[in-house]
Design a protein around this motif. Structure first.
Motif, PDB file in Angstrom:
ATOM      1  N   LYS A   1       0.838  -1.207   0.000  1.00 58.41           N
ATOM      2  CA  LYS A   1       0.000   0.000   0.000  1.00 58.41           C
ATOM      3  C   LYS A   1       0.871   1.254   0.000  1.00 58.41           C
ATOM      4  CE  LYS A   1      -4.051  -2.035   2.124  1.00 58.41           C
ATOM      5  NZ  LYS A   1      -4.917  -2.103   3.303  1.00 58.41           N
ATOM      6  N   TYR A   2       1.924   1.228   0.793  1.00 54.55           N
ATOM      7  CA  TYR A   2       2.842   2.365   0.817  1.00 54.55           C
ATOM      8  C   TYR A   2       3.584   2.492  -0.515  1.00 54.55           C
ATOM      9  CZ  TYR A   2       2.550   3.804   5.706  1.00 54.55           C
ATOM     10  OH  TYR A   2       2.124   4.322   6.900  1.00 54.55           O
ATOM     11  N   ARG A   3       3.960   1.368  -1.094  1.00 53.36           N
ATOM     12  CA  ARG A   3       4.726   1.393  -2.350  1.00 53.36           C
ATOM     13  C   ARG A   3       3.957   2.078  -3.467  1.00 53.36           C
ATOM     14  NH1 ARG A   3       6.559  -1.334  -6.915  1.00 53.36           N
ATOM     15  NH2 ARG A   3       4.896  -2.867  -6.923  1.00 53.36           N
ATOM     16  N   GLU A   4       2.647   2.044  -3.399  1.00 56.06           N
ATOM     17  CA  GLU A   4       1.818   2.722  -4.403  1.00 56.06           C
ATOM     18  C   GLU A   4       2.032   4.233  -4.394  1.00 56.06           C
ATOM     19  OE1 GLU A   4      -2.164   1.522  -3.485  1.00 56.06           O
ATOM     20  OE2 GLU A   4      -1.799  -0.567  -4.041  1.00 56.06           O
ATOM     21  N   GLN A   5       2.629   4.749  -3.328  1.00 61.07           N
ATOM     22  CA  GLN A   5       2.828   6.188  -3.184  1.00 61.07           C
ATOM     23  C   GLN A   5       4.225   6.656  -3.602  1.00 61.07           C
ATOM     24  OE1 GLN A   5       1.136   7.805   0.557  1.00 61.07           O
ATOM     25  NE2 GLN A   5       0.680   5.661   1.012  1.00 61.07           N
ATOM     26  N   VAL A   6       5.059   5.726  -4.058  1.00 55.65           N
ATOM     27  CA  VAL A   6       6.408   6.093  -4.504  1.00 55.65           C
ATOM     28  C   VAL A   6       6.594   5.643  -5.947  1.00 55.65           C
ATOM     29  CG1 VAL A   6       7.406   6.033  -2.172  1.00 55.65           C
ATOM     30  CG2 VAL A   6       7.456   3.958  -3.576  1.00 55.65           C
ATOM     31  N   ASP A   7       7.699   6.033  -6.536  1.00 52.63           N
ATOM     32  CA  ASP A   7       8.030   5.661  -7.910  1.00 52.63           C
ATOM     33  C   ASP A   7       7.935   4.137  -8.057  1.00 52.63           C
ATOM     34  OD1 ASP A   7       9.814   4.825 -10.152  1.00 52.63           O
ATOM     35  OD2 ASP A   7      10.192   6.979 -10.295  1.00 52.63           O
ATOM     36  N   PRO A   8       7.306   3.645  -9.116  1.00 48.05           N
ATOM     37  CA  PRO A   8       7.140   2.195  -9.280  1.00 48.05           C
ATOM     38  C   PRO A   8       8.457   1.430  -9.447  1.00 48.05           C
ATOM     39  CG  PRO A   8       6.319   3.371 -11.207  1.00 48.05           C
ATOM     40  CD  PRO A   8       6.654   4.403 -10.180  1.00 48.05           C
ATOM     41  N   ARG A   9       9.558   2.135  -9.644  1.00 47.46           N
ATOM     42  CA  ARG A   9      10.851   1.443  -9.745  1.00 47.46           C
ATOM     43  C   ARG A   9      11.366   0.972  -8.387  1.00 47.46           C
ATOM     44  NH1 ARG A   9      13.212   6.014 -13.653  1.00 47.46           N
ATOM     45  NH2 ARG A   9      11.941   7.154 -12.159  1.00 47.46           N
ATOM     46  N   TRP A  10      10.747   1.414  -7.299  1.00 44.68           N
ATOM     47  CA  TRP A  10      11.078   0.881  -5.984  1.00 44.68           C
ATOM     48  C   TRP A  10      10.427  -0.489  -5.870  1.00 44.68           C
ATOM     49  CZ3 TRP A  10      14.604   2.892  -2.857  1.00 44.68           C
ATOM     50  CH2 TRP A  10      14.914   4.252  -2.959  1.00 44.68           C
ATOM     51  N   GLN A  11      11.214  -1.468  -5.475  1.00 44.23           N
ATOM     52  CA  GLN A  11      10.721  -2.830  -5.326  1.00 44.23           C
ATOM     53  C   GLN A  11      10.841  -3.270  -3.872  1.00 44.23           C
ATOM     54  OE1 GLN A  11       9.392  -4.637  -8.024  1.00 44.23           O
ATOM     55  NE2 GLN A  11       9.525  -2.575  -8.875  1.00 44.23           N
ATOM     56  N   ILE A  12       9.885  -4.057  -3.441  1.00 39.41           N
ATOM     57  CA  ILE A  12       9.968  -4.645  -2.108  1.00 39.41           C
ATOM     58  C   ILE A  12      10.654  -5.997  -2.278  1.00 39.41           C
ATOM     59  CG2 ILE A  12       8.685  -5.525  -0.133  1.00 39.41           C
ATOM     60  CD1 ILE A  12       6.493  -3.456  -0.885  1.00 39.41           C
ATOM     61  N   VAL A  13      11.739  -6.173  -1.549  1.00 40.75           N
ATOM     62  CA  VAL A  13      12.514  -7.408  -1.627  1.00 40.75           C
ATOM     63  C   VAL A  13      12.675  -7.986  -0.222  1.00 40.75           C
ATOM     64  CG1 VAL A  13      13.751  -6.683  -3.709  1.00 40.75           C
ATOM     65  CG2 VAL A  13      14.732  -6.188  -1.478  1.00 40.75           C
ATOM     66  N   GLU A  14      13.015  -9.255  -0.169  1.00 38.13           N
ATOM     67  CA  GLU A  14      13.314  -9.912   1.103  1.00 38.13           C
ATOM     68  C   GLU A  14      14.800 -10.217   1.160  1.00 38.13           C
ATOM     69  OE1 GLU A  14      10.940 -13.464   1.301  1.00 38.13           O
ATOM     70  OE2 GLU A  14       9.281 -12.395   2.242  1.00 38.13           O
ATOM     71  N   ASP A  15      15.370 -10.055   2.345  1.00 37.58           N
ATOM     72  CA  ASP A  15      16.768 -10.454   2.500  1.00 37.58           C
ATOM     73  C   ASP A  15      16.819 -11.947   2.822  1.00 37.58           C
ATOM     74  OD1 ASP A  15      16.220 -10.763   5.226  1.00 37.58           O
ATOM     75  OD2 ASP A  15      17.409  -9.037   5.856  1.00 37.58           O
ATOM     76  N   SER A  16      17.990 -12.465   3.109  1.00 38.93           N
ATOM     77  CA  SER A  16      18.162 -13.900   3.346  1.00 38.93           C
ATOM     78  C   SER A  16      17.411 -14.390   4.585  1.00 38.93           C
ATOM     79  CB  SER A  16      19.644 -14.240   3.472  1.00 38.93           C
ATOM     80  OG  SER A  16      20.202 -13.546   4.572  1.00 38.93           O
ATOM     81  N   GLU A  17      17.039 -13.464   5.467  1.00 40.70           N
ATOM     82  CA  GLU A  17      16.297 -13.840   6.672  1.00 40.70           C
ATOM     83  C   GLU A  17      14.809 -13.474   6.557  1.00 40.70           C
ATOM     84  OE1 GLU A  17      18.307 -12.650  10.271  1.00 40.70           O
ATOM     85  OE2 GLU A  17      20.247 -12.925   9.296  1.00 40.70           O
ATOM     86  N   LYS A  18      14.356 -13.221   5.326  1.00 43.53           N
ATOM     87  CA  LYS A  18      12.942 -12.938   5.026  1.00 43.53           C
ATOM     88  C   LYS A  18      12.453 -11.599   5.578  1.00 43.53           C
ATOM     89  CE  LYS A  18      12.234 -16.976   3.082  1.00 43.53           C
ATOM     90  NZ  LYS A  18      12.342 -17.078   1.677  1.00 43.53           N
ATOM     91  N   ARG A  19      13.385 -10.670   5.833  1.00 42.00           N
ATOM     92  CA  ARG A  19      13.011  -9.324   6.267  1.00 42.00           C
ATOM     93  C   ARG A  19      12.807  -8.454   5.039  1.00 42.00           C
ATOM     94  NH1 ARG A  19      18.042  -9.156  10.260  1.00 42.00           N
ATOM     95  NH2 ARG A  19      18.907  -9.554   8.222  1.00 42.00           N
ATOM     96  N   LEU A  20      11.776  -7.618   5.068  1.00 44.07           N
ATOM     97  CA  LEU A  20      11.456  -6.779   3.912  1.00 44.07           C
ATOM     98  C   LEU A  20      12.388  -5.577   3.812  1.00 44.07           C
ATOM     99  CD1 LEU A  20       7.553  -6.727   4.066  1.00 44.07           C
ATOM    100  CD2 LEU A  20       9.049  -8.260   2.765  1.00 44.07           C
ATOM    101  N   ARG A  21      12.723  -5.241   2.568  1.00 42.27           N
ATOM    102  CA  ARG A  21      13.549  -4.076   2.241  1.00 42.27           C
ATOM    103  C   ARG A  21      12.911  -3.376   1.053  1.00 42.27           C
ATOM    104  NH1 ARG A  21      15.292  -5.619   6.513  1.00 42.27           N
ATOM    105  NH2 ARG A  21      17.314  -6.565   6.877  1.00 42.27           N
TER     106      ARG A  21
END
Length: 154
Positions: free
Chosen positions: A54-74
Motif C-alpha cells: 500500500k505504501y509502495r503505491e505512493q512512490v516511484d514504481p521502480r522501488w521494489q519490495i525485496v526480502e533479505d536472506s532472513e525474510k526481512r522486507l527491504r
C-alpha cells in the motif's frame, strides 16, 4: 497484550494512506519508539507485505519490495549511471536528503555504474513508514544528468 499490539497495528495501518503526501512528511525517530514499545512489553512493529505494498503505491514504481536472506522486507531501487563519477554524485545527492531526514539507506555501487539504494529501518529490523517517506523524497531528486539512458529492467 495481543489486543494492544493489534490496536497499535491498526493505528499504523490507518496512517498508510494519509492525506499528506509522503514526500511532505518527516521521518520519526525509531529508536525512541522502539524503547517505548519494549518498555510496554511489546515488540517493535515492522510492516507486513500487504501494508508495504500500500505504501509502495505512493512512490516511484521502480522501488521494489525485496526480502533479505532472513525474510526481512527491504525497499530497493536499482539504477545505472552514466559513469563512475556520476554514481558518486548520485550518492552525494541521496546522502544530503538522507542526512536531513536522519534516515540513512544502504548504498551500493557495483561495477563502475550500477547503483542500488536499499531502505529499511535498522531499529525495527524491517520496513517502516520512514523508509517510504525517504524513498518519496529521493524520487524528487533531479538525477536526469546522472543517469544512463539504458536503465535496468524491473
Amino acid at each position: 497484550m495481543a489486543a494492544m499490539q493489534h490496536h497499535i497495528s491498526q493505528q499504523r495501518r490507518s496512517t498508510c494512506c494519509s492525506a499528506t503526501p509522503l514526500k511532505q512528511q518527516r521521518c520519526e525517530p525509531c529508536e525512541e519508539a522502539k524503547r517505548e514499545a519494549e518498555y510496554m512489553g511489546l515488540h517493535p512493529m515492522v510492516m507486513d507485505m500487504q501494508t508495504a505494498e500500500k505504501y509502495r503505491e505512493q512512490v516511484d514504481p521502480r522501488w521494489q519490495i525485496v526480502e533479505d536472506s532472513e525474510k526481512r522486507l527491504r525497499l530497493r531501487r536499482v539504477m545505472r549511471t552514466k559513469n563512475f563519477t556520476k554514481a558518486l554524485e548520485l550518492f552525494q545527492r541521496v546522502g544530503q536528503v538522507a542526512e536531513a531526514e536522519g534516515h540513512h539507506p544502504d548504498l551500493h555501487l557495483e561495477g563502475w555504474n550500477n547503483v542500488s539504494i536499499e531502505l529499511w529501518t535498522h531499529a525495527r529490523n524491517g520496513l517502516s513508514e520512514n523508509d517510504f517517506i525517504v524513498a518519496a523524497k529521493f524520487d524528487d531528486i533531479d538525477m536526469a544528468d546522472l543517469l544512463s539512458k539504458k536503465q535496468p529492467e524491473l
